[in-house]
Structures are given as C-alpha cells and as structure tokens.
Design a protein around this motif. Structure first.
Motif, PDB file in Angstrom:
ATOM      1  N   GLY A 145       0.811  -1.207   0.000  1.00 30.83           N
ATOM      2  CA  GLY A 145       0.000   0.000   0.000  1.00 30.83           C
ATOM      3  C   GLY A 145       0.848   1.263   0.000  1.00 30.83           C
ATOM      4  O   GLY A 145       2.057   1.229   0.187  1.00 30.83           O
ATOM      5  N   VAL A 146       0.196   2.362  -0.229  1.00 33.18           N
ATOM      6  CA  VAL A 146       0.859   3.664  -0.184  1.00 33.18           C
ATOM      7  C   VAL A 146       0.418   4.352   1.098  1.00 33.18           C
ATOM      8  O   VAL A 146      -0.772   4.442   1.385  1.00 33.18           O
ATOM      9  N   GLU A 147       1.385   4.777   1.848  1.00 34.22           N
ATOM     10  CA  GLU A 147       1.077   5.458   3.094  1.00 34.22           C
ATOM     11  C   GLU A 147       1.499   6.910   2.965  1.00 34.22           C
ATOM     12  O   GLU A 147       2.576   7.224   2.480  1.00 34.22           O
ATOM     13  N   LEU A 148       0.618   7.802   3.377  1.00 32.62           N
ATOM     14  CA  LEU A 148       0.889   9.236   3.238  1.00 32.62           C
ATOM     15  C   LEU A 148       0.529   9.929   4.540  1.00 32.62           C
ATOM     16  O   LEU A 148      -0.535   9.699   5.113  1.00 32.62           O
ATOM     17  N   ASP A 149       1.410  10.793   5.003  1.00 27.83           N
ATOM     18  CA  ASP A 149       1.181  11.558   6.228  1.00 27.83           C
ATOM     19  C   ASP A 149       0.579  12.904   5.840  1.00 27.83           C
ATOM     20  O   ASP A 149       1.197  13.711   5.160  1.00 27.83           O
ATOM     21  N   PHE A 150      -0.658  13.139   6.237  1.00 23.98           N
ATOM     22  CA  PHE A 150      -1.366  14.372   5.897  1.00 23.98           C
ATOM     23  C   PHE A 150      -1.261  15.441   6.983  1.00 23.98           C
ATOM     24  O   PHE A 150      -1.955  16.446   6.937  1.00 23.98           O
ATOM     25  N   SER A 151      -0.380  15.287   7.941  1.00 28.04           N
ATOM     26  CA  SER A 151      -0.279  16.263   9.035  1.00 28.04           C
ATOM     27  C   SER A 151       0.135  17.641   8.511  1.00 28.04           C
ATOM     28  O   SER A 151      -0.207  18.662   9.101  1.00 28.04           O
ATOM     29  N   GLY A 152       0.850  17.690   7.399  1.00 31.90           N
ATOM     30  CA  GLY A 152       1.242  18.971   6.806  1.00 31.90           C
ATOM     31  C   GLY A 152       0.044  19.777   6.327  1.00 31.90           C
ATOM     32  O   GLY A 152       0.090  21.006   6.259  1.00 31.90           O
ATOM     33  N   PHE A 153      -1.059  19.075   6.001  1.00 33.47           N
ATOM     34  CA  PHE A 153      -2.258  19.771   5.549  1.00 33.47           C
ATOM     35  C   PHE A 153      -2.892  20.596   6.658  1.00 33.47           C
ATOM     36  O   PHE A 153      -3.477  21.645   6.408  1.00 33.47           O
ATOM     37  N   GLU A 154      -2.772  20.100   7.886  1.00 41.32           N
ATOM     38  CA  GLU A 154      -3.288  20.869   9.027  1.00 41.32           C
ATOM     39  C   GLU A 154      -2.535  22.196   9.148  1.00 41.32           C
ATOM     40  O   GLU A 154      -3.128  23.250   9.341  1.00 41.32           O
ATOM     41  N   GLU A 155      -1.210  22.119   9.030  1.00 45.44           N
ATOM     42  CA  GLU A 155      -0.388  23.334   9.082  1.00 45.44           C
ATOM     43  C   GLU A 155      -0.734  24.262   7.924  1.00 45.44           C
ATOM     44  O   GLU A 155      -0.864  25.468   8.097  1.00 45.44           O
ATOM     45  N   LEU A 156      -0.909  23.695   6.725  1.00 41.18           N
ATOM     46  CA  LEU A 156      -1.279  24.485   5.552  1.00 41.18           C
ATOM     47  C   LEU A 156      -2.620  25.175   5.769  1.00 41.18           C
ATOM     48  O   LEU A 156      -2.782  26.351   5.468  1.00 41.18           O
ATOM     49  N   ASN A 157      -3.568  24.456   6.319  1.00 46.65           N
ATOM     50  CA  ASN A 157      -4.892  25.019   6.574  1.00 46.65           C
ATOM     51  C   ASN A 157      -4.809  26.180   7.565  1.00 46.65           C
ATOM     52  O   ASN A 157      -5.466  27.208   7.397  1.00 46.65           O
ATOM     53  N   GLU A 158      -3.994  26.032   8.610  1.00 49.57           N
ATOM     54  CA  GLU A 158      -3.812  27.112   9.588  1.00 49.57           C
ATOM     55  C   GLU A 158      -3.173  28.333   8.932  1.00 49.57           C
ATOM     56  O   GLU A 158      -3.569  29.471   9.191  1.00 49.57           O
ATOM     57  N   ARG A 159      -2.173  28.107   8.086  1.00 47.16           N
ATOM     58  CA  ARG A 159      -1.513  29.214   7.394  1.00 47.16           C
ATOM     59  C   ARG A 159      -2.468  29.917   6.434  1.00 47.16           C
ATOM     60  O   ARG A 159      -2.440  31.135   6.307  1.00 47.16           O
ATOM     61  N   LEU A 160      -3.278  29.140   5.738  1.00 49.54           N
ATOM     62  CA  LEU A 160      -4.256  29.744   4.825  1.00 49.54           C
ATOM     63  C   LEU A 160      -5.271  30.589   5.592  1.00 49.54           C
ATOM     64  O   LEU A 160      -5.687  31.648   5.113  1.00 49.54           O
ATOM     65  N   ALA A 161      -5.648  30.141   6.774  1.00 47.72           N
ATOM     66  CA  ALA A 161      -6.578  30.914   7.604  1.00 47.72           C
ATOM     67  C   ALA A 161      -5.951  32.251   7.983  1.00 47.72           C
ATOM     68  O   ALA A 161      -6.612  33.295   7.969  1.00 47.72           O
ATOM     69  N   LYS A 162      -4.649  32.235   8.311  1.00 47.31           N
ATOM     70  CA  LYS A 162      -3.951  33.490   8.624  1.00 47.31           C
ATOM     71  C   LYS A 162      -3.883  34.395   7.408  1.00 47.31           C
ATOM     72  O   LYS A 162      -4.013  35.605   7.514  1.00 47.31           O
ATOM     73  N   LEU A 163      -3.664  33.804   6.250  1.00 49.73           N
ATOM     74  CA  LEU A 163      -3.563  34.582   5.018  1.00 49.73           C
ATOM     75  C   LEU A 163      -4.882  35.267   4.695  1.00 49.73           C
ATOM     76  O   LEU A 163      -4.908  36.383   4.199  1.00 49.73           O
ATOM     77  N   ARG A 164      -5.996  34.603   5.007  1.00 56.05           N
ATOM     78  CA  ARG A 164      -7.322  35.150   4.721  1.00 56.05           C
ATOM     79  C   ARG A 164      -7.833  36.059   5.831  1.00 56.05           C
ATOM     80  O   ARG A 164      -8.928  36.607   5.724  1.00 56.05           O
ATOM     81  N   ASP A 165      -7.084  36.202   6.884  1.00 57.70           N
ATOM     82  CA  ASP A 165      -7.500  37.012   8.026  1.00 57.70           C
ATOM     83  C   ASP A 165      -7.901  38.412   7.582  1.00 57.70           C
ATOM     84  O   ASP A 165      -7.148  39.094   6.867  1.00 57.70           O
TER      85      ASP A 165
END
Length: 164
Positions: free
Chosen positions: A4-24
């Motif tokens: 199988g292919v295993e992928l760690d999506f924890s970076g998406f949480e950080e990206l989402n937080e950064r995008l929220a700051k960008l849209r502030d």
C-alpha cells in the motif's frame, strides 16, 4: 503481494492554519491600507515635482522690497486618511492653497492690467494650467499595478516565512 501507499497528511493541518492566517480580515485590511498609502505617496511625490516654484521673487516698489515665496503651493499638497469600505478604498490627495486650482487648470486674466508685485502689465488673456494633478494621477495609475504586486508579494512572503 500488494503493498500500500502510506501518506502523512499532518502537513495539511499546518497548511490550513496558514491559509486561515492569510485570509485574516485584519491582515488584508492592513495590506489594502499599505497599498493606498503608497499610491497616495506616489501621487504626492509627482504632484510636488510638477508644482512650479521660483524659490522666491523680490520686487522693489517705492523704496520698499516685497518678497513672495512660491513654495507655498508645493508645501500645500497633502493626503487624507485611508478609507476602506467593503471592496473599495480611497485616499484623498489635495492641495489646500486657495489658488491651486487656477494654477492647475489655467485661468483668465485682463491683458494690460498692472500687477505691482510683478512690476509689469499682463499680456496674455489666458494662462495655461500646469496640470499637476493630472500628471500625478497618470503616474500613480501607471505605478498602481507594481505597487499592488509588491504589497501582495510582501504579504505572501510574511505568510510563507511564518513558522508558527
């Protein structure tokens, strides 16, 4: 047999937080204000550069020396406060000298009339305007895209360099 292919999506949480700051909303308001202030400063710079000044003029009449300072109109350029309302924003730029509109737009005068401070008679019936405001508006419009791109780029760089 399958792997199988295993992928760690924890970076998406950080990206989402950064995008929220960008849209502030507050940070976007700050960017808009910065852009308008820079546009106003550009307008003022060009307007002042195109505002004629003769340093000063001295005229002697009946043994008395009269001195006029023409720097007044150049010093009278000013910008108001940035106003943001919805999707629009503005900054008022103006010249408070009472005669600025006559110098900018041109004016009529009476040929043959004697002007003591000049020490001569008027010759022309109309004096062409210097169009300082129009030149400043054109230069500001020409620079607007670059000014906006620079401000947005700076905002994005702050966002991309933010490690929190």
């Amino acid at each position: 047999m399958g792997k199988g292919v295993e992928l760690d999506f924890s970076g998406f949480e950080e990206l989402n937080e950064r995008l929220a700051k960008l849209r502030d909303i507050q940070s976007m308001r700050a960017v808009k204000k910065r852009i308008l202030k820079r546009l106003g400063a550009k307008y003022l710079k060009v307007a002042k550069e195109n505002t004629h000044d003769n340093d000063y003029m001295e005229v002697e009449r009946n043994g008395k020396i009269y001195r006029t300072e023409s720097e007044h109109m150049k010093r009278s350029w000013s910008a108001g406060r940035v106003q943001l309302e919805g999707v629009t924003g503005k900054i008022m730029v103006f010249n408070s000298a009472s005669y600025a509109s006559y110098v900018n737009d041109g004016h009529r005068q009476t040929p043959g009339r004697y002007v003591p401070i000049l020490g001569k008679r008027l010759v022309k019936s109309f004096v062409d305007g210097k169009n300082m405001a129009e030149k400043a508006a054109a230069a500001t419009e020409k620079s607007a895209k670059t000014i906006m791109e620079d401000a947005i780029k700076k905002h994005l760089e702050q966002w991309s360099n933010d490690t929190h």
